[in-house]
Design an enzyme around this catalytic site. Structure first.
Site, PDB file in Angstrom:
ATOM      1  N   SER A  36     -10.041  -0.524   6.841  1.00  0.00           N
ATOM      2  CA  SER A  36      -9.431  -0.276   5.532  1.00  0.00           C
ATOM      3  C   SER A  36      -8.744  -1.478   4.894  1.00  0.00           C
ATOM      4  O   SER A  36      -8.386  -1.432   3.727  1.00  0.00           O
ATOM      5  CB  SER A  36      -8.424   0.876   5.633  1.00  0.00           C
ATOM      6  OG  SER A  36      -9.106   2.101   5.600  1.00  0.00           O
TER       7      SER A  36
ATOM      8  N   SER B   3      -9.814   1.814   2.698  1.00  0.00           N
ATOM      9  CA  SER B   3      -8.925   2.580   1.863  1.00  0.00           C
ATOM     10  C   SER B   3      -7.891   1.737   1.106  1.00  0.00           C
ATOM     11  O   SER B   3      -7.312   2.204   0.133  1.00  0.00           O
ATOM     12  CB  SER B   3      -8.186   3.611   2.719  1.00  0.00           C
ATOM     13  OG  SER B   3      -7.334   2.972   3.649  1.00  0.00           O
TER      14      SER B   3
ATOM     15  N   LYS C  71       0.844  -1.205   0.000  1.00  0.00           N
ATOM     16  CA  LYS C  71       0.000   0.000   0.000  1.00  0.00           C
ATOM     17  C   LYS C  71       0.874   1.247   0.000  1.00  0.00           C
ATOM     18  O   LYS C  71       1.933   1.272   0.650  1.00  0.00           O
ATOM     19  CB  LYS C  71      -0.910  -0.024   1.233  1.00  0.00           C
ATOM     20  CG  LYS C  71      -1.987   1.067   1.237  1.00  0.00           C
ATOM     21  CD  LYS C  71      -2.894   0.929   2.462  1.00  0.00           C
ATOM     22  CE  LYS C  71      -4.004   1.972   2.475  1.00  0.00           C
ATOM     23  NZ  LYS C  71      -4.889   1.812   3.651  1.00  0.00           N
TER      24      LYS C  71
END
Lengths: 473, 474
Positions: free
Chosen positions: A173, A149, A74
């Protein structure tokens, strides 16, 4: 069932080299990323260099669970000298000078990094649509969001652009995008994985977690990245074998069903699929009991107060003075930070900074932040009570399946309320894992969550693994 | 009208730990700009602070010394504000549960100044404004250097008391080895709260806060100026505005920085990256064991154990490095009184006005000079010269003495011969001596000592002279 164990075998048996494996994934990425926008940056050079090094180590007879395995990371986790944007204009060209601890640990294992995945800006959102870069898309199609997210990481795993990925989870997330994309994702107990090098959103809630094809693969990655870190005082010195209970019988174990998680606002198809999973566990010999989390109605409010308050402070450092985007034309320091932050942050990030700043302001602190802290204590008590009665708690991961891109975008409160099923695990610091329990009539995946008590992460993995290996979807 | 002056202080003292408060960068002063920095102290994205337990222990030492209670549970808060010298845009500080609370310090006036709390926090960087290029440059070396902030109650009543308080705190922190207390390097700075009220009145007046005073002189002048300014306002029937002011060192005046309405809202909240600390009795005992003898305890020791006078003891402890040097010397050569005398006359006056706070010669060397003087190996005047040479050129005392022919070589034969000749050539003086003018003995001694410098000790001269006179006894 375990993709990573399978790849491990192939690599160790020299059926495939890490370079071949890596090139394969890079090819898939190059084919799919234009449409799915899972990656902000593809680190091809770094990946091939890592793969060559891994092949050398394998040739020398070395083995480690993740040696030569390509992963996606990420884009809020720092890799030295690789662009780390947090999907924000303000860090568009930012290159960290150091590695996050999880990267250092993966380097020891010999993992390979394919690239940095798309996300909501600074991890603020549940759709990955607040990114400054191209909007990521759910691989199940239907013009749906991938969740967020950590949407890019979930897409990358679901679309076979990588075998596994790292995300971060502040209020769901990792778990919610895993649910939306039909993959497995876990937020471990707060403090099990070092946050050093994870660009902070809400420090007391943030936790790095894996997204993979199975619970067992999540456990493999967590075994590699967890442990006390001298760079993170909130990391805990608790040794967990995340896959320690994999394969052990779940007969006789107790599953708690908190009724509040099945109330108004939960989609009927989601409810049905999750209840089918409950039946499955009952048939496998688990005892199903009803538990209660009466404070759930305050969860979203408390969560957004705490998270935004911490974010308002954590994101204050982006002032254009030392790194990142700097606005042109400022005459004074005040102007510089006002212009830089006004132009550098997106709408959602600004909204949360303002909310958090307000909640901490003199005269409002007691009414908002302090009250949210009290609610947090109440959640910890309720979790303690629940886990006195059961081994894991089973809930939906999200009230709905993945929704259409551009849906909900004008109603932040509605968006925030969609986090109801996931935020409590962060508030309570407990581990929770999402696995896929079915699909709705449109073919969109539905996720269930298994939550365990603090440091009982292996228990959550055991249940998810059992489901994945035995439930006929 | 006559007013009572009310002064409270916030003293910021930089701790002399090797490393910074929340990372492992060096905390040394004076390095090239931005050489003592890392991702943590420059607030890089993703970096996290790690508490320096040494700094915590230093704060406990200070708290114990100033009679504070040590909170058994302490935690940290973030103080949020934007400034280019503050990379994280917040300072890690303490608000709710500081390490030390409820202390006190007594001044020579008898005033007892209560300490509200002593808390640990981090310093900010430094900005340099280049008017020529119109740029500002930031040096982050000082960023995150640990500070303690000592917050008093408004218990002082004059500029003199405030200066004495700061000076006493600085002296004690130096003795504690927790702060070098060099005001010129900014390692001690003070914010001063000043208000005045009608003489004898209970009601406190509106106060002003003068920020960042970094010398005794500026503290003194800022308070004096503020008292005068506030008195004039009240005399004319006005009201003092409660505000933050800054002091102009050149003009000796204060001017408004910001009023209460524009005060910063620091939005304090608990620092989520640092775990709260629970102190055990053992932690506190360890800090207590690390407290060396403090100035008043050294005075007692000098008087009671070393037999020095009150005045000598007081003078020797005025500066820690001098007292340390004296202690080192007497540890090698325990002639307390003699060392004290030579130390005060020959060492102290040479280092009195230096800024470095070091004695540039070794205690071993100085002990040797004291010993050679006491044993008449060199005479006292030559001892002074030896010390001067050691200061100016360095070197070992014995070698300096040899090279300059200062060593007394006893030669009894030559001494006797000289005295015989002296007495023979002065028969009338000898007669006067035997007639009762006994001070002639001193005259003969003096003549001989001068002539035989470096060859005879006064003891030897006395012996020979007595013998020679005896022979001539009528």
């Amino acid at each position: 069932m375990s993709k990573l164990l399978d790849l491990r075998k192939q690599l160790d048996n020299k059926e495939i080299s890490s370079v071949e494996l890596t090139k394969g994934y890079l090819k898939t990425i190059s084919e799919k990323n234009d449409k799915l926008n899972a990656f902000i940056t593809v680190t091809e050079e770094l990946a091939l260099k890592g793969a060559e090094e891994a092949d050398r180590r394998i040739a020398e007879g070395e083995t480690a669970p993740l040696l030569g395995i390509p992963l996606a990371i990420k884009d809020n986790i720092c890799i030295k000298n690789e662009r780390t944007t947090c999907a924000s204009k303000i860090l568009e060209n930012f290159k960290p000078t150091y590695n996050a601890t999880v990267i250092e640990k993966l380097n020891m294992d010999g993992a390979v990094y394919l690239g940095k995945t798309n996300m909501d800006e600074f991890a603020m959102g549940g759709s990955s649509q607040t990114t400054y870069f191209n909007k990521p898309v759910n691989p199940y199609g239907k013009n749906c969001v991938p969740g967020g997210s950590s949407g890019g990481s979930a897409i990358a795993v679901a679309a076979d652009m990588c075998p596994a990925a790292l995300g971060s989870d502040t209020g769901g997330s990792v778990r919610q995008p895993a649910a939306f994309c039909g993959v497995t994702g876990m937020k471990p107990t707060y403090g099990t994985v070092s946050r050093y090098g994870l660009v902070a959103f809400a420090s007391s809630l943030d936790q790095i977690g894996p997204i993979a094809e199975s619970a067992e693969d999540c456990g493999l990655i967590l075994n590699a990245i967890s442990g006390k870190d001298a760079h993170d005082q909130t990391s805990r010195n608790v040794k967990i074998d995340f896959n320690g209970l994999v394969g052990q019988d779940i007969k006789g174990l107790k599953i708690g069903i908190p009724k509040e998680f099945f109330g108004e606002g939960i989609d009927e198809e989601v409810k049905d699929a999750v209840m089918k999973a409950v039946d499955f566990y009952r048939n496998a010999g688990c005892e199903i009991i009803e538990v209660s989390m009466p404070t759930l109605k305050y969860a979203v409010s408390a969560y957004y107060l705490l998270a935004c308050a911490e974010a308002s402070s954590n994101l204050a450092r982006f002032d254009g003075v030392r790194y990142g985007f700097r606005a042109d034309g400022a005459e004074t320091y005040e102007e510089l930070i006002r212009m830089t932050r006004s132009q550098g942050f997106g709408e959602e990030v600004k909204r949360r900074i303002l909310l958090g700043t307000y909640a901490l302001s003199s005269g409002y602190y007691d009414a908002y932040y302090k009250k949210a802290l009290a609610v947090r204590q109440q959640f910890k008590r309720e979790y303690n009570e629940i886990f006195e009665k059961c081994d894991v708690m089973l809930t939906p991961t999200a009230p709905t399946v993945a929704y259409k891109i551009n849906e909900n975008v004008d109603d932040p409160v509605k968006m925030y309320l969609a986090d109801i099923c996931t935020v409590t695990a962060n508030i309570g610091g407990v581990p929770a894992i999402n696995t896929t329990c079915g699909f709705n009539k449109d073919g969109m995946p539905i996720g269930l969550s298994l939550t365990a008590k603090q440091f009982d992460d292996a228990r959550a993995i055991q249940f998810a693994d059992f489901f994945e290996k035995n439930f006929k979807k | 009208m006559n007013y009572d002056v009310v002064v409270g202080l916030e003293i910021h003292a930089e701790l002399s730990t090797n490393t910074k408060a929340f990372c492992t960068c060096s905390a040394d002063f004076g390095a090239d700009p931005n050489t003592h920095i890392c991702p943590v102290c420059t607030g890089q994205p993703g970096a996290l602070p790690i508490i320096n337990h040494g700094a915590v222990e230093y704060a406990i030492r200070a708290g114990l010394t100033f009679d504070c209670d040590i909170n058994r549970y302490t935690k940290f808060e973030r103080k949020n504000y934007f400034y280019p010298d503050l990379p994280k845009a917040y300072q890690i500080s303490q608000l709710d549960l500081p390490i030390c609370v409820n202390g006190k310090v007594e001044l020579s006036t008898g005033t007892v100044v209560r300490i509200n709390n002593i808390h640990l926090e981090e310093d900010a960087g430094k900005l340099f404004h280049d008017d020529f290029y119109g740029q500002s440059l930031a040096d982050y070396n000082r960023c995150s250097v640990p500070l303690i902030e000592i917050v008093t109650e408004p218990d002082m009543h004059s500029a003199e008391e405030a200066v004495e308080f700061v000076s006493k705190i600085g002296l004690y922190l130096k003795y504690l080895n927790v702060c070098d207390a060099k005001m010129q390097e900014g390692s001690i700075r003070a914010d001063v709260n000043i208000s005045i009220k009608e003489k004898g009145s209970e009601k406190l007046g509106n106060r002003t806060e003068i920020k960042n005073l970094n010398s005794f002189r500026s503290i003194q002048r800022a308070i004096e100026y503020e008292v005068k300014r506030q008195s004039e306002i009240l005399d004319n029937g006005g009201t003092v505005v409660q505000e933050t002011r800054k002091f102009d060192d050149t003009m000796g005046t204060t001017s408004s920085m910001r009023s209460k309405e524009n005060a910063n809202d620091y939005r304090y909240f608990p620092e989520p990256d640092i775990m709260s600390i629970v102190f055990t009795e053992e932690d506190i005992e360890e800090a207590r064991r690390n407290i060396p003898l403090l100035p008043h305890q050294r005075v007692d020791k000098y008087i009671n154990e070393y037999g020095l006078t009150d005045e000598d003891a007081r003078v020797l402890t005025l500066e820690k490095y001098l007292s340390d040097f004296y202690d080192e010397t007497v540890a090698i050569y325990p002639q307390y009184k003699n060392v004290s005398n030579l130390f005060q006359t020959e060492i102290m006056r040479r280092v009195k006005d230096t800024e470095e706070e070091v004695v540039p010669i070794s205690a071993e060397g100085f002990a040797k000079v004291c010993e050679m003087t006491d044993k008449n190996i060199v005479n006292r005047n030559d001892a002074k010269t030896i010390i001067r040479i050691m200061f100016e050129e360095g070197g070992e005392p014995e070698e300096i003495a040899k090279a300059n022919n200062f060593i007394v070589v006893e030669d009894a034969g030559e001494t006797e011969k000289f005295i015989e000749e002296l007495l023979d050539s002065n028969p009338d003086l000898v007669k006067q001596y035997f007639d009762g003018k006994t001070n002639m003995f001193g005259f003969f001694m003096g003549q001989t000592n001068r002539a035989l410098r470096g060859k005879a000790t006064p003891t030897l001269v006395r012996e020979c002279l007595e013998k020679a006179l005896d022979k001539r006894k009528p």
